[in-house]
Design an enzyme around this catalytic site. Structure first.
Site, PDB file in Angstrom:
ATOM      1  N   HIS A 275       0.896  -1.251  -0.006  1.00  0.00           N
ATOM      2  CA  HIS A 275       0.038  -0.022   0.052  1.00  0.00           C
ATOM      3  C   HIS A 275       0.978   1.233   0.099  1.00  0.00           C
ATOM      4  O   HIS A 275       2.093   1.217   0.587  1.00  0.00           O
ATOM      5  CB  HIS A 275      -1.063  -0.041   1.249  1.00  0.00           C
TER       6      HIS A 275
ATOM      7  N   ASP B 124      -7.990  -5.169   0.165  1.00  0.00           N
ATOM      8  CA  ASP B 124      -8.587  -6.399  -0.902  1.00  0.00           C
ATOM      9  C   ASP B 124      -8.099  -8.002  -0.530  1.00  0.00           C
ATOM     10  O   ASP B 124      -8.589  -8.640  -1.365  1.00  0.00           O
ATOM     11  CB  ASP B 124      -8.075  -5.814  -2.329  1.00  0.00           C
TER      12      ASP B 124
HETATM   13  N1  ACO Z   1       3.891  -7.533  -4.566  1.00  0.00           N
HETATM   14  C1  ACO Z   1       5.469  -7.446  -4.869  1.00  0.00           C
HETATM   15  N2  ACO Z   1       6.283  -6.530  -4.845  1.00  0.00           N
HETATM   16  C2  ACO Z   1       5.519  -5.343  -4.461  1.00  0.00           C
HETATM   17  C3  ACO Z   1       4.329  -5.157  -4.169  1.00  0.00           C
HETATM   18  C4  ACO Z   1       3.272  -6.520  -4.199  1.00  0.00           C
HETATM   19  N3  ACO Z   1       2.134  -6.505  -4.250  1.00  0.00           N
HETATM   20  N4  ACO Z   1       3.872  -3.939  -3.767  1.00  0.00           N
HETATM   21  C5  ACO Z   1       5.046  -3.447  -3.965  1.00  0.00           C
HETATM   22  N5  ACO Z   1       6.046  -4.100  -4.450  1.00  0.00           N
HETATM   23  C6  ACO Z   1       7.510  -3.819  -4.477  1.00  0.00           C
HETATM   24  C7  ACO Z   1       7.938  -3.043  -5.684  1.00  0.00           C
HETATM   25  O1  ACO Z   1       8.346  -4.142  -6.750  1.00  0.00           O
HETATM   26  C8  ACO Z   1       8.966  -2.161  -5.021  1.00  0.00           C
HETATM   27  O2  ACO Z   1      10.064  -2.850  -5.183  1.00  0.00           O
HETATM   28  P1  ACO Z   1      11.528  -2.262  -5.521  1.00  0.00           P
HETATM   29  O3  ACO Z   1      11.937  -1.202  -4.451  1.00  0.00           O
HETATM   30  O4  ACO Z   1      12.303  -3.405  -5.495  1.00  0.00           O
HETATM   31  O5  ACO Z   1      11.304  -1.886  -6.835  1.00  0.00           O
HETATM   32  C9  ACO Z   1       8.582  -1.663  -3.901  1.00  0.00           C
HETATM   33  O6  ACO Z   1       7.693  -2.895  -3.331  1.00  0.00           O
HETATM   34  C10 ACO Z   1       7.887  -0.488  -3.604  1.00  0.00           C
HETATM   35  O7  ACO Z   1       6.620  -0.594  -4.625  1.00  0.00           O
HETATM   36  P2  ACO Z   1       6.054   0.633  -5.358  1.00  0.00           P
HETATM   37  O8  ACO Z   1       5.334   0.198  -6.515  1.00  0.00           O
HETATM   38  O9  ACO Z   1       6.928   1.844  -5.435  1.00  0.00           O
HETATM   39  O10 ACO Z   1       4.912   1.242  -4.249  1.00  0.00           O
HETATM   40  P3  ACO Z   1       3.600   2.173  -4.483  1.00  0.00           P
HETATM   41  O11 ACO Z   1       3.234   2.996  -3.227  1.00  0.00           O
HETATM   42  O12 ACO Z   1       3.884   2.861  -5.844  1.00  0.00           O
HETATM   43  O13 ACO Z   1       2.316   1.048  -4.690  1.00  0.00           O
HETATM   44  C11 ACO Z   1       0.559  -0.484  -4.533  1.00  0.00           C
HETATM   45  C12 ACO Z   1       1.386   0.746  -4.033  1.00  0.00           C
HETATM   46  C13 ACO Z   1       0.386   0.000  -5.949  1.00  0.00           C
HETATM   47  C14 ACO Z   1      -0.778  -0.698  -3.854  1.00  0.00           C
HETATM   48  C15 ACO Z   1       1.315  -1.647  -4.649  1.00  0.00           C
HETATM   49  O14 ACO Z   1       1.784  -2.126  -3.531  1.00  0.00           O
HETATM   50  C16 ACO Z   1       0.689  -2.830  -5.525  1.00  0.00           C
HETATM   51  O15 ACO Z   1       0.653  -2.824  -6.818  1.00  0.00           O
HETATM   52  N6  ACO Z   1       0.221  -3.669  -4.760  1.00  0.00           N
HETATM   53  C17 ACO Z   1      -0.696  -4.792  -5.629  1.00  0.00           C
HETATM   54  C18 ACO Z   1      -1.922  -4.344  -6.006  1.00  0.00           C
HETATM   55  C19 ACO Z   1      -2.848  -4.108  -4.654  1.00  0.00           C
HETATM   56  O16 ACO Z   1      -3.027  -5.005  -3.902  1.00  0.00           O
HETATM   57  N7  ACO Z   1      -3.663  -3.118  -4.927  1.00  0.00           N
HETATM   58  C20 ACO Z   1      -4.559  -2.462  -3.977  1.00  0.00           C
HETATM   59  C21 ACO Z   1      -4.297  -1.173  -2.999  1.00  0.00           C
HETATM   60  S1  ACO Z   1      -5.203  -0.981  -1.625  1.00  0.00           S
HETATM   61  C22 ACO Z   1      -6.522  -0.148  -2.743  1.00  0.00           C
HETATM   62  O17 ACO Z   1      -6.169   0.401  -3.481  1.00  0.00           O
HETATM   63  C23 ACO Z   1      -8.019  -0.425  -2.323  1.00  0.00           C
END
Ligand code: ACO
Length: 435
Positions: A311, A369
């Site tokens: 998140h 979720d």
């Molecule tokens: N699985 C694996 N790796 C992940 C995940 C994940 N779900 N989420 C983040 N990471 C990793 C990224 O690859 C990144 O790694 P790195 O530093 O080696 O490149 C690091 O964690 C940071 O991730 P970002 O994408 O920069 O984080 P951001 O804050 O932009 O994204 C998000 C947040 C979009 C929710 C992300 O965690 C994600 O895609 N999660 C999966 C989708 C999801 O569950 N969305 C629902 C969110 S809650 C809602 O909207 C109701």
């Protein structure tokens, strides 16, 4: 470039030596903000923050999140307590009005919502323009945007009474439209709302009743659904809420702004994740496949994410996920799904991920979720409706934030700037000279 000079101001010094003092504004909770509104005028530079990771776009009194502690407050009340002790419409009243309602206030609010649940009959014909296999979110974007063509007489956004009517209409009619989208997709007749039912029971009725036999509401299911609605009601300035505010900032129809919010919510990085989680759990298939699945998620070349994990704000357990995990156990037991394989996979997946260095290092925890889809599926709600149900529940948050924005004296049209890295000005090349 920037150095704090006192708790109330910060001095920004530019490479050419020019300086500007910027106010540091305190909130009642959470980090203060550096007020950069005068920065461009004083220095000629913009701030740069793609994804708004460090930018507060507005002032708000509705919802507070402490992502490090895993705390979510609506108007100062903990989400866990609201989920346990309130009905969804009580929480709607709180979000909209700032205070929990008295019995009389709640009774009036419930009446106002209940008696706006029917949609204009002409709206049912709109559905026929969609393919039966359309995604319910696509249908909702279209139909809710089209409400602006049906309820145009109250579109003076500066009139508080008109705003209240729009607010009630949206909270009342979005469940009707979501259920109609489902009925249309399976070829069943639309089911009219029933004013004697509570909000969640009425939604179940519109989803599952058919004209040829009585439909009995399962009270366990209705309460669990009501709790899911509460947990999704608002979440401060997320992508869809910011979209609603941005569209609303132009003075556009609130129905159109909510339709835009639904579009933003649809993406798999936002509300669409609940649908993706279930697909992922089914793809994993059994507890024995979890480890190899997680290896793929950790492999950057595989471009896979663990859906329902991570998140932007929470760097700790999402408190909504904690409530849902407990609720999933209770609801599944009560519905007779004691050893639900998807719940077993989800719990084991969570356990392994939370001990894995990759997820620990990046502070990736289950989000709202992760468990919601398992409960919805156990209720017989098809996967494609999951995000539509999220949109239904979030409508109150969007409209509360829209109302707050319209009344904010600082409110301006949302208009970000950019760091331009394209071509500098050059002479036009006639087509015969291009090659
Ligand atoms: N699985 C694996 N790796 C992940 C995940 C994940 N779900 N989420 C983040 N990471 C990793 C990224 O690859 C990144 O790694 P790195 O530093 O080696 O490149 C690091 O964690 C940071 O991730 P970002 O994408 O920069 O984080 P951001 O804050 O932009 O994204 C998000 C947040 C979009 C929710 C992300 O965690 C994600 O895609 N999660 C999966 C989708 C999801 O569950 N969305 C629902 C969110 S809650 C809602 O909207 C109701």
């Amino acid at each position: 470039m920037s150095q704090a000079t006192s708790p109330a101001t910060a001095r920004v010094t530019m490479p050419d030596g020019r300086t500007v003092e910027l106010p540091v504004l305190p909130g009642t909770m959470g980090p203060p903000v550096l007020d950069v509104r005068k920065l461009y005028g004083a220095t000629g530079v913009f701030t740069y923050d793609p994804g708004y990771t460090s930018t507060a776009s507005c002032e708000s009194k509705i919802t507070y999140i402490d992502g490090d502690q895993g705390i979510l407050l609506h108007r100062g009340y903990r989400i866990e307590e609201l989920a346990e002790r309130c009905s969804y419409l009580e929480v709607c009243y709180l979000l909209l009005n700032g205070e929990l309602p008295t019995r009389e206030q709640l009774a009036k609010f419930v009446h106002d919502i209940t008696y706006h649940t029917m949609v204009h009959e002409q709206i049912s014909y709109l559905f026929r323009g969609f393919r039966r296999d359309s995604h319910p979110m696509a249908v909702m974007i279209g139909v809710i945007g089209a409400l602006s063509a049906f309820y145009y007489e109250d579109l003076d956004v500066d009139d508080p009474h008109a705003r209240m009517v729009v607010t009630h209409r949206l909270i009342a009619k979005v469940p009707t439209i979501a259920a109609m989208a489902y009925k249309y997709s399976i070829g069943q007749p639309f089911v009219y709302p029933r004013n004697d039912l509570d909000y969640a029971s009425n939604f179940l009725h519109m989803m599952f009743a058919v004209p040829c036999e009585p439909y009995r509401i399962n009270t366990v299911m209705a309460r669990a659904l009501d709790k899911i609605f509460i947990l999704h009601a608002d979440h401060e300035q997320n992508a869809s809420t910011s979209t609603v505010r941005l569209v609303g900032s132009t003075g556009a129809s609130p129905y159109a702004a909510i339709a835009a919010g639904i579009a933003a919510l649809w993406g798999p990085a936002h509300g669409g994740a609940n649908e993706a989680v279930l697909g992922m759990l089914k793809q994993i298939g059994s507890v024995s496949n979890i480890k190899s699945f997680l290896e793929k998620v950790k492999d950057k070349d595989a471009h896979m994410r663990l859906m329902g994990f991570g998140h932007r704000v929470y760097k700790n357990y999402d408190p909504r996920a904690a409530v849902l995990k407990k609720s999933a156990e209770e609801v599944l037991a009560e519905l007779g799904h004691k050893n639900n394989p998807l719940l077993e996979i989800a719990k084991e997946l969570e356990k392994i991920a939370l001990e894995d260095e990759y997820f620990v290092k990046r502070k990736l925890f289950p989000n709202v979720d992760f468990y919601s889809g398992i409960i919805l599926e156990a209720m017989g709600i098809p996967t494609r409706m999951f995000t539509a149900i999220f949109a239904l529940a979030r409508t109150v948050g969007w409209i509360a934030q829209w109302n707050e924005m319209i009344q904010d004296p600082q409110q301006k049209i949302g208009r970000p700037r950019q760091l331009y890295t394209g071509q500098t000005e050059r002479p036009f090349v006639p087509i015969e000279a291009r090659g």
